[in-house]
Structures are given as structure tokens and as C-alpha cells.
Design a protein around this motif. Structure first.
Motif, PDB file in Angstrom:
ATOM      1  N   GLN A   6       3.781   6.077  -5.125  1.00 15.38           N
ATOM      2  CA  GLN A   6       3.647   6.323  -6.564  1.00 15.38           C
ATOM      3  C   GLN A   6       2.639   7.432  -6.827  1.00 15.38           C
ATOM      4  OE1 GLN A   6       2.811   2.609  -8.575  1.00 15.38           O
ATOM      5  NE2 GLN A   6       4.644   1.691  -7.714  1.00 15.38           N
ATOM      6  N   LYS A   7       1.573   7.438  -6.032  1.00 15.85           N
ATOM      7  CA  LYS A   7       0.564   8.486  -6.190  1.00 15.85           C
ATOM      8  C   LYS A   7       1.225   9.842  -5.899  1.00 15.85           C
ATOM      9  CE  LYS A   7      -3.431  10.004  -7.096  1.00 15.85           C
ATOM     10  NZ  LYS A   7      -4.214   9.599  -8.273  1.00 15.85           N
TER      11      LYS A   7
ATOM     12  N   LEU B 138       2.192   2.018  -3.384  1.00 17.49           N
ATOM     13  CA  LEU B 138       1.215   2.667  -4.268  1.00 17.49           C
ATOM     14  C   LEU B 138       0.995   4.120  -3.856  1.00 17.49           C
ATOM     15  CD1 LEU B 138      -1.530  -0.059  -4.890  1.00 17.49           C
ATOM     16  CD2 LEU B 138       0.632   0.324  -6.073  1.00 17.49           C
ATOM     17  N   GLU B 139       0.967   4.344  -2.545  1.00 18.24           N
ATOM     18  CA  GLU B 139       0.777   5.723  -2.076  1.00 18.24           C
ATOM     19  C   GLU B 139       1.947   6.603  -2.496  1.00 18.24           C
ATOM     20  OE1 GLU B 139      -1.957   4.759   1.889  1.00 18.24           O
ATOM     21  OE2 GLU B 139       0.202   4.958   2.102  1.00 18.24           O
TER      22      GLU B 139
ATOM     23  N   ARG C 190       0.842  -1.194   0.000  1.00 20.22           N
ATOM     24  CA  ARG C 190       0.000   0.000   0.000  1.00 20.22           C
ATOM     25  C   ARG C 190       0.882   1.250   0.000  1.00 20.22           C
ATOM     26  NH1 ARG C 190      -1.551   0.528   5.084  1.00 20.22           N
ATOM     27  NH2 ARG C 190      -0.208   2.341   5.324  1.00 20.22           N
ATOM     28  N   LYS C 191       1.915   1.226   0.835  1.00 20.75           N
ATOM     29  CA  LYS C 191       2.798   2.393   0.901  1.00 20.75           C
ATOM     30  C   LYS C 191       3.468   2.646  -0.449  1.00 20.75           C
ATOM     31  CE  LYS C 191       3.654   2.741   5.798  1.00 20.75           C
ATOM     32  NZ  LYS C 191       4.497   2.350   6.928  1.00 20.75           N
TER      33      LYS C 191
ATOM     34  N   GLU D 156      -0.235  11.556 -18.586  1.00 21.12           N
ATOM     35  CA  GLU D 156       0.571  12.117 -17.516  1.00 21.12           C
ATOM     36  C   GLU D 156       1.951  12.423 -18.077  1.00 21.12           C
ATOM     37  OE1 GLU D 156       0.166   8.902 -14.850  1.00 21.12           O
ATOM     38  OE2 GLU D 156      -1.423   9.878 -13.699  1.00 21.12           O
TER      39      GLU D 156
ATOM     40  N   LYS E   6       3.176  11.226  -8.622  1.00 21.65           N
ATOM     41  CA  LYS E   6       2.421  11.750  -9.761  1.00 21.65           C
ATOM     42  C   LYS E   6       2.195  13.245  -9.641  1.00 21.65           C
ATOM     43  CE  LYS E   6       0.818   7.677 -11.536  1.00 21.65           C
ATOM     44  NZ  LYS E   6       0.308   7.182 -12.759  1.00 21.65           N
ATOM     45  N   LYS E   7       2.371  13.768  -8.443  1.00 19.99           N
ATOM     46  CA  LYS E   7       2.205  15.215  -8.287  1.00 19.99           C
ATOM     47  C   LYS E   7       3.210  15.957  -9.151  1.00 19.99           C
ATOM     48  CE  LYS E   7       0.045  15.685  -3.823  1.00 19.99           C
ATOM     49  NZ  LYS E   7       0.322  15.879  -2.402  1.00 19.99           N
TER      50      LYS E   7
END
Lengths: 410, 612
Positions: free
Chosen positions: B579-580, B576-577, B573-574, B593, B583-584
Motif C-alpha cells: 500500500q505504501k 502495508l508495504e 506487513r507486505k 493524497e 502511494k507513490k
């Protein structure tokens, strides 16, 4: 409708981590201790030195004690799935396995799934007979049917994995799963076809076929292996999925394939975000908004759960008061605890569901969802949206991580 | 305390001078040595490049901002003089800073590296000094180095300034050899200031600095009369009146004083916060007894190079505006106006003097104001004459009108001077030909060094002309240029279309004959820089409706972690977080993107273009 929280409700799934291996594999990053083996002619493997068997016994006792403590601490209903992973649980030998099994037997439901992991080496006759008697599901660590591929992974030369499957079948084991790896350095499409052909012949009930994950810090990573390129690995993965489907397996999770009715119910529980207890050093539990990991050290683990010194047993000691400075009541081992907030739980829910393509009610994940992300993913055929539920499609499953990242709200 | 800090110095004992030099010729080292030898800075406080206060200046070894420092020097004649040294930048982008500083001086030390000889900025700065009627003191530096060719450099300096062998001083700023002779020459050759202490007070604001607590700090040169604390003053250009809160001089830190006298250099703080009211080039006078006439100001600096600056995070627009406002306080040459891009959101179209200036502003915004920015391709100001007879000024390629409405397009040309060892004349000619340059003339500075003159589009220089020039001449060439005029060129707008959507931030205006090659290069670069996505992404380059190049980024085929069981959930989960979070840093253009580096792809174009 009230949104359902992940990992909420009574516990019905238990994992036991057995951290002993005969040797460490180069790619593995699980916690385990090496116990050198000696094998009597035709007999069960036994630790090479008699002194080495004491820790195995104490470990079995400690797990039983932890189980007692956990049952008192949590709402535990009938155990539907019990999974002995590792490590190499079969290394404990049949006697200890039976003792461990008995520690849980009273809580198992009528049709409970009990799985034991083993390597072909440890799946000897005695083990096979015991497994059949207890109707245990076997997960066999094969990695590849090609010795050349196993060598590339730095796995010790093993007994013929096909022979192990046949031995288990012959003994009457009804449910066999085989673990394989793709994306091995040097692996070609032909190599994967070879493994598929062997599977067609052996016809296991379940296959877990993982892409090799070169984890930093492992001996394999230190060798800087030349794994196939991204595109090659993507192609091997598709070959695996198509090949297994042609053999009649259903692709029900990213790396898991089952004959009808033979899914790994224990693992499915994780992906459905059901609460679970993990026992043993390094094992993780998640119940409600709390996740913890027992310290990955077998000595610390045993010391906490079994504080009485056994080396010098003395009848008088049992009645006389103990040294007050030493702990005497069994207590849970040292743990790392993580608090899971609602948003974190919702993100995990989404992430886990994406692996199986199971539907998630939008209401359950709304706070963590980027509403603008849904439509383009649906348009691209990576996600479906029906009656307020989203589901990652088969096409989306190949790129499920990226789909999740897109779905997550910034 | 230094004697002149309390006692008034007689006008005849004041000397105001600057050091002018080509970049890297040792100007800051000479300034350091002067400060050290005159005891202006205690030995324990001495550090290299003392006058370069900005972290960036020290790091890059360049001077960006002028500094003024007052020095007490007891000359060989036994008298103590007040010397005001104004340190100036050496890069062509900052020529305006030099010209401003020179207006506050009576003399200039023209410093030349004896191992390099006269360079393009030496020439440009020497002419600036001559135009300002300054006494030029030619100095050869680095004479201690084995590579120093004193005879050759002397010859070049003589050619440039007419100075005789005796007038040219030989120093090593590093060892201190000859530095006293420089100070003696300043005292002996530079004229004393010629103002009238009895006339109404007038001072020239030659620079300013903004302090967030104290407001604008004006750097002034008092020309007539004097200024004192509590005096009511007026800026003659803006009409702004204010009371002097504090005044003083730089030693090199700010040292408050009671008065600033005729001929002196120092600072005035009034508490005025708005830098627009305290303009560089304006004249300060006594509000109660104002001077009749303002001092001649400066040519208003015009930005030559424009680029869009956009915060990578959309909500940082206001922060960027504040940061630009603050930088502008110290940087009159910086201009900016809000701009909105469909690709990059809200940002500013900023005007700069040149590429170094742009680079420095961007870096300061990121460093000192903690902003992450996307910079679009720098371009010049185009004059577009429309068929209806009107003129449209285009600073942003996205604003280029449709080809059908355009009668002709003019672009700015510069007259450039390149100084190079004669061996490299051929290489320079070859480069210039490829850059639409028109040869004007060339002359020999000495038997081995040539000064070549060209007229070429500024747009060519803002790409990578200088880098190319350096690489083709092994670093020997130096370049200086000044605006020449506008001239018609055959230019077209090249648009980039990403997944069917034109990306305004990637469009550029190019010479028609190079549009195809650039279009192909650009789509290829973008294909490399944009990572694979969940969707196939076609990239096209187009002129009007005509597609001239096309590439496709294939869709991602696999992106999923193989294992995720009970013990893996947190870690995965971390991941993926994270990676999110990553994306900023990407810009979302429709479903695509785009990483920030992709917007820089256009910047890298020309290097490749040349190699074709």
C-alpha cells in the motif's frame, strides 16, 4: 538508549498448530485436514474409522519430537504461554491432548497460560473436565450465536454454543474466550445486538470479535457473498466495540476484548514482537531475524519427524542396521525461511504496536518512519506523541493500517 | 543492388510525390502496395503499414511521422524512373508535416475513400497541395467495397479539384487493382524536378530524425547541384558547418550512396548531435561554394494547445527533461518550458499542435522513456491585456492575473470546416451553438454532403469538440480547422481549493456563463475520484474569493485488518508495504493524497457538461 529489536531474546511463547477439523468452514483459510467424526452416545468424539486415529497419534508424537529439536536449537526459557490452535485441537480427544500437554508440562512456568481452541461440538463433558483439571484457557469458536448467521458463513450446524460455554463453566474452566465474527453477509445491527445480549448473559472472560475477511480462494469467496458496505461494516465494528465496553470488556487490540486481567497473554506476545516458536504443519516461528513456516502438509511433517516405519514393527529390526537410504534420525520438517532485516523488523514492530495502541519509542522505529507524517496524524487525533514515544490512539486504531502506511517511510 | 543506387539518374527520370488523404482513407495501404509491386521491398519483408515505423503508428493505424522512400519503377514506356514517395500523416494536428513534405515534391496523389467521399482533411490537404503548385492526381480508393459510391465521390472530387472523369483514377489499394495506373500517372503527369545541376548545391531539410549513435539525420530534397560524402556543408539558417559523414536514400531502410543529385530525395548525416543546428525548413549548401539565397522555408509551426506534464515521481524531473529533449529532436512542433506547480512539483508546460499530438507525445514519453506522467487540463494561449496597458501571455491557468488587474482577455479562434451528410446539419448546428461558435457559411459538396464553416474558440475544440461531433453525427462528420485570430471573450479563472489549499494544477479558465456549472461538475468529479482519507477533505470551486460549489469527502471510518497473529505477520506487513508503494502514484497536496486520475477529472468535464 539502545533500540530494542523485535523478536529478540529467549523464547517464552509456543504455538502448536493442530491441523484437523471435523469439516471445513467456508470462510477459513487455515491449513487443516478433515477427520470425519463418530460420536458415541454421551461419549467423546472419535474418528469415524479406527484407521483414522493412527495419524492423530503419530501427529502428537511428531509435535513432541519437533519440540525436542527446537528446544535444542534455540534458547528456550520457561514457557509462559502455550497455545493449541487449529484446526480443532479438541478433536484430538482428551487422551491425546493430555499426552501433548505432558510433552510441554516440564517447561511451563508456574502461572503459564495454556490455551486450547475448540468448537462447541467438540467441547463435550470429557473435554471440559480435562480442561478444568489442567486449568486450561478455552477459546471457543462461536462465530455467531444466531444459527442463521452461522449458516451464512457456511459453518456446519453446531451444538448450541451457549450450552458449550455453560458446560465448560460448570466443569470448572476459569478462563473462557469466545470468537465471534461481524460483517457477515446479511448481518444487521440487530443481529450484532443479539450476540451482545447473549455475551452479557454468558459473561465470558474474553471476546475476539473479528470482521469477516473474505479470503480469495475460499469457498465463501467463490460464492461472491454480499457483505455489508464499507460504511455499514464500519458501523457494525463501532457497535461491537461500544457494546463490549459497556459490558465491561477492555478493547485492548483491534479485534480483542478482555475483562481486567484476562487478556490473551499469548497473543499479546505477538503484538509486542516477542520471539515465538510455532510447531506443527503450517505453523510459523519467529526468533530474532529469522521467520520460518513448517510445510503445511501433515504427512510430510510426520515423515520428517518420525522417520521409522511403524506399520510393520519387528523386534529384529530394532537391533539390526537400518536401510541406509531411508532417513532415520528425526529432522525438522520442510520449511520456508524468511530473513528479517532490521528495517523489516522495525516496520513489524510499528504495525503490531498500532494494533494495541502500545507506545513505541521513536528511537526503535526511526529508520522506517516518515518524520513528516507524525504531526498531521497527531493533529487529527489518530496518534499521540509523548516523551519520545508514539502511540496509535483509540480513534486511530479503527484506521490503524492506513496510519501505519502513512507512518512508513517511502 | 537497384540500378540507380550506382548509376546517376537523369533529372528527367525523377518524380517526387506524396500521397495525401484524410485519416483512414487507405494511404498506408496504397504505399504498401506500391512498395510491393515495384519490388522495393522483398515479399518476405513485407508487412502492413511498412512505412509506419513507430510502434504507436502501427498500433493505432495512423501515420504520425513522414517517411521518404525511393522506388525504381519501369514504366510502360520501357524506361526506369526514380520515384521518391513521401508518406505523410492524415490528421489535422499534423498538417504541418504534410506541408513540409509537399515542399519536397512536384506532385501529390490525393487519395479519397470511395465509401466516405471527400472529408475535411481531404479538402485541407488538397488546398495545401494547390498552394504548393503541385500536380494533383486524384484517386478514389476502396472501389472493391460494396459501400463504395464512386459516382458521388467522383462528383465531390471534381468539385474540389476540377479534375475530369478521365483524370480520376479508380483503385483498390487492398487488392492492388489500378495501382499501376497511379504509378503511370505519377510518371506521366507529375513534372520532373526543375533544379540546376550546375548551380551551387542547395537542399531543403524537410524532416529530421535523431539517432542516438549517429546524431541528426536530415531528410533532404536536393534542389540544385549535388552533395557528396566528405563534402563540407553549411546550414544557411543556423550557420552550422559540418562534414558529410554519410548520405544516401531510403529504400525504405537507409542505403548509403556516394552522392545525392539534383532532384533527389535522401538523407545526410554529419555527426551533428544538436538538432537545433539542423533545423527542419533550413537550406543546406556547399560551405566552399555556397548558394546565394536560401530556399523558402516553412511557416514556423506554432503549438496551439498547452498542458503541464509532471512526473508522478518527483525525482524523475531530469528524466522527463531528457525524454522531452529526445522527442523534440524528431518533433519540431513540440515545445516545452519548465514549470513548477505547488501541487505537482516540477514539470514542463508543453505546447502541442492539438490533442492527438499531445496524446501521442504523452504516450511516447511513458512508453519509450518509461515515465509515469500527470497531464493537466489542456488549454490554449490566452492574451491578457492588463489595466496598465501591458499584454500578458497566459499558457497556464495558474498564471492568470487577478481579475482586478485585467482589462480584457482574448482567446484564439479557429475557422473550422465540418463536412457532414446533410441529415446531420441540425445536430452540428446544435453542438456548435453550445460551443460559442459563430456560423460563417455552408455549401453543398454534392446533394448529400455539406461543408459547414464556423469560427469558434480553439479552447472549445481542445476539450472534446471532435468527440462530440463524431458522436452526434454517428461518426460521419469530419473536421478541419486553422488558426483564425484572437478575439475578446468573457473568461474567468476557476480555482479548486482542496482542504483549504488552492490546487494550481486543477485551475482552469472558462467562459463566465459556464463557470458555475463547471465548478459544480468539477467538485463532484473530484469527490468521486479522491478516495476517502484519514481526514475529512472539503473540496471547493471558487472564482476569486467567491466559493461557487462545495463537496466534502468524508474521513475513512475503518481501515484495519481484523486478524494478525504469529502466522499472519509477514503477509500483513507486505500488504502495508505494498500500500505504501501504491502511494507513490498519489500526489500529496498538503495532507491530502490525490490519485492521478483526479487530475484527469477536469478532462472529462465537458462530456457531462453537454448532457446537462
Amino acid at each position: 538508549m539502545q533500540p530494542r529489536d523485535a523478536f529478540a531474546g529467549p523464547v517464552r511463547h509456543v504455538y502448536v498448530h493442530v491441523p484437523f477439523c471435523a469439516a471445513r468452514c467456508d470462510y477459513c483459510d487455515f491449513y487443516s485436514e478433515v477427520v470425519p467424526l463418530r460420536r458415541a452416545e454421551g461419549g467423546a468424539p472419535e474418528p469415524a474409522k479406527p484407521a483414522a486415529s493412527a495419524p492423530l497419534d503419530r501427529f502428537v508424537d511428531a509435535v513432541s519430537t519437533e519440540w525436542e529439536l527446537e528446544r535444542a536449537a534455540h534458547e528456550v526459557h520457561g514457557v509462559r504461554t502455550l497455545y493449541f490452535g487449529g484446526g480443532t485441537p479438541a478433536l484430538l480427544g482428551v487422551g491425546r491432548l493430555e499426552r501433548l500437554y505432558q510433552a510441554f508440562a516440564a517447561q511451563l512456568t508456574a502461572h503459564a497460560e495454556v490455551t486450547v481452541e475448540t468448537n462447541p461440538d467438540e467441547a463435550d463433558e470429557a473435554f471440559a473436565v480435562w480442561a478444568a483439571r489442567r486449568d486450561v484457557r478455552i477459546s471457543l469458536g462461536v462465530q455467531s450465536f444466531l444459527p442463521r448467521m452461522r449458516a451464512a458463513l457456511g459453518r456446519r450446524p453446531a451444538a448450541d454454543p451457549s450450552a458449550a460455554v455453560r458446560r465448560l463453566r460448570a466443569a470448572g474452566v476459569r478462563d473462557i474466550s469466545v470468537d465471534l465474527i461481524h460483517g457477515i453477509p446479511g448481518q444487521t445491527a440487530d443481529d450484532v445486538d443479539h450476540d451482545l445480549a447473549v455475551l452479557a448473559d454468558l459473561a465470558p472472560d474474553h471476546v475476539s470479535w473479528y470482521e469477516l475477511d473474505v479470503v480469495p480462494g475460499t469457498p465463501l469467496a467463490r460464492r461472491h457473498p454480499q457483505v455489508p458496505s464499507d460504511d455499514e461494516r464500519a458501523a457494525l465494528y463501532r457497535q461491537v466495540v461500544r457494546g463490549l465496553e459497556r459490558l465491561g470488556y477492555r478493547w485492548y487490540e483491534v479485534s480483542n476484548f478482555a475483562r481486567p486481567g484476562r487478556r490473551a497473554r499469548h497473543n499479546v506476545a505477538y503484538w509486542r514482537a516477542r520471539p515465538y516458536l510455532g510447531l506443527g504443519p503450517g505453523a510459523v516461528s519467529t526468533v530474532g531475524g529469522r521467520r520460518w513456516r513448517d510445510a503445511a502438509d501433515v504427512a510430510d511433517y510426520v515423515a520428517a519427524l518420525d522417520p521409522s516405519p511403524r506399520d510393520l514393527p519387528s523386534p529384529q529390526d530394532l537391533s539390526s542396521p537400518r536401510d541406509p537410504s531411508s532417513p532415520r534420525e528425526p529432522s525438522p520438517p520442510p520449511r520456508e525461511v524468511e530473513s528479517l532485516g532490521r528495517e523489516t523488523l522495525a516496520r513489524e514492530r510499528l504495525m503490531l504496536a498500532a494494533r494495541c495502541g502500545s507506545a513505541v519509542p521513536l528511537a526503535d522505529v526511526r529508520p522506517v518512519l516518515d518524520p513528516g507524517a507524525v504531526a498531521p496524524l497527531v493533529a487529527a487525533g489518530l496518534l499521540s506523541l509523548h516523551s519520545g514515544r508514539i502511540r496509535v490512539t483509540r480513534k486511530g486504531r479503527y484506521v490503524g493500517d492506513e496510519v501505519c502506511v502513512r507512518l512508513f517511510r517511502a | 543492388m537497384l540500378p540507380f543506387a550506382v548509376a546517376m539518374t537523369d533529372l528527367t527520370h525523377i518524380r517526387n510525390f506524396s500521397i495525401i488523404a484524410h485519416i483512414d482513407h487507405g494511404k498506408s495501404t496504397l504505399a504498401d502496395r506500391i512498395l510491393e509491386m515495384t519490388g522495393t521491398v522483398a515479399e518476405r519483408d513485407m508487412k502492413e503499414q511498412l512505412l509506419d515505423k513507430m510502434e504507436l503508428e502501427r498500433e493505432r493505424g495512423i501515420t504520425i511521422k513522414s517517411q521518404a522512400v525511393r522506388i525504381a519503377y519501369t514504366a510502360r514506356d520501357g524506361q526506369t524512373y526514380q520515384l521518391n514517395l513521401i508518406d505523410t500523416p492524415g490528421h489535422v494536428d499534423f498538417t504541418y508535416e504534410v506541408s513540409r513534405s509537399l515542399a519536397a515534391c512536384e506532385a501529390a496523389v490525393l487519395l479519397v475513400d470511395a465509401t466516405q467521399g471527400v472529408e475535411a482533411q481531404t479538402v485541407a490537404n488538397a488546398y495545401l497541395a494547390i498552394d504548393n503548385d503541385l500536380e494533383i492526381i486524384p484517386v478514389l480508393n476502396k472501389i472493391d467495397l460494396p459501400a463504395a459510391d464512386v459516382a458521388e465521390a467522383e462528383l465531390e472530387l471534381h468539385e474540389l479539384t476540377g479534375a475530369s472523369h478521365e483524370e480520376i483514377l479508380l483503385v483498390s489499394a487492398k487488392t492492388g487493382e489500378g495501382v499501376v495506373d497511379v504509378l503511370e500517372a505519377v510518371v506521366g503527369r507529375a513534372p520532373a524536378p526543375s533544379g540546376d545541376p550546375a548551380a551551387p548545391a542547395r537542399a531543403l531539410i524537410f524532416d529530421s530524425e535523431y539517432d542516438q549513435y549517429r546524431g541528426v539525420i536530415a531528410y533532404v530534397r536536393v534542389v540544385d547541384g549535388h552533395f557528396a560524402r566528405r563534402q563540407l556543408i553549411r546550414m544557411m539558417g543556423t550557420g552550422q558547418q559540418a562534414e558529410v559523414e554519410e548520405l544516401g536514400f531510403f529504400g525504405p531502410d537507409m542505403k548509403p550512396a556516394e552522392r545525392l543529385e539534383t532532384g533527389e530525395v535522401g538523407y545526410i548525416i554529419t555527426g551533428v548531435k544538436d538538432v537545433a543546428h539542423v533545423r527542419v525548413g533550413d537550406t543546406v549548401t556547399d560551405a566552399r561554394r555556397p548558394a546565394g539565397e536560401a530556399l523558402p522555408g516553412y511557416k514556423v509551426v506554432r503549438p496551439m494547445v498547452f498542458t503541464g506534464l509532471f512526473p508522478t515521481e518527483g525525482d524523475k524531473f531530469e528524466d522527463l527533461r531528457d525524454a522531452l529533449e529526445k522527442l523534440k529532436l524528431n518533433d519540431a512542433a513540440l515545445s516545452y518550458e519548465p514549470e513548477s506547480s505547488s501541487a505537482l512539483g516540477f514539470g514542463f508546460r508543453c505546447g502541442f499542435l492539438g490533442l492527438l499530438h499531445m496524446d501521442i507525445v504523452r504516450e511516447r514519453l511513458e512508453r519509450e522513456h518509461d515515465l509515469e506522467l500527470i497531464t493537466t487540463l489542456p488549454n490554449v494561449e490566452f492574451h491578457v491585456y492588463l489595466t496598465d496597458g501591458t499584454l500578458q501571455v497566459v499558457r497556464n491557468p495558474a498564471e492568470m492575473p487577478d481579475a482586478g488587474r485585467i482589462e480584457r482577455v482574448e482567446e484564439p479562434f479557429v475557422s473550422a470546416s465540418v463536412i457532414v451528410p446533410s441529415d446531420y446539419v441540425g445536430a452540428v448546428m446544435e453542438l456548435c451553438q453550445g460551443r460559442r461558435a459563430e456560423f460563417v457559411d455552408m455549401k453543398y459538396l454534392s446533394p448529400h454532403r455539406v461543408e459547414m464553416h464556423y469560427r469558434l474558440p480553439l479552447g472549445e475544440i481542445v476539450l472534446d469538440f471532435f468527440d462530440q461531433l463524431k458522436s452526434k453525427t454517428r461518426g460521419y462528420a469530419s473536421l478541419d480547422y486553422e488558426f483564425w485570430g484572437y478575439r475578446e471573450s468573457d473568461l474567468v479563472k476557476l480555482e479548486i481549493v482542496l482542504a483549504g489549499q488552492p490546487v494550481d494544477a486543477l485551475s482552469l479558465i472558462v467562459p463566465r456563463e459556464r463557470a458555475h456549472a463547471r465548478g459544480r461538475m468539477l467538485v463532484e468529479k473530484l469527490r468521486q475520484k479522491i478516495p476517502r482519507q484519514l481526514f475529512e477533505v472539503p473540496i471547493q470551486a471558487a472564482i476569486g474569493n467567491r466559493v461557487i460549489a462545495r463537496e466534502t469527502i468524508k474521513a475513512k471510518r475503518k481501515d484495519v485488518l481484523a486478524k494478525c497473529y504469529g502466522g499472519d505477520i509477514t503477509r500483513k506487513r507486505k500488504l502495508l508495504e505494498k500500500q505504501k508503494e501504491g502511494k507513490k502514484r498519489m500526489k500529496q497536496l498538503g495532507v491530502v493524497e490525490v490519485p492521478q486520475e483526479a487530475f484527469l477529472a477536469v478532462l472529462e468535464l465537458d462530456a457531462g457538461d453537454q448532457s446537462r
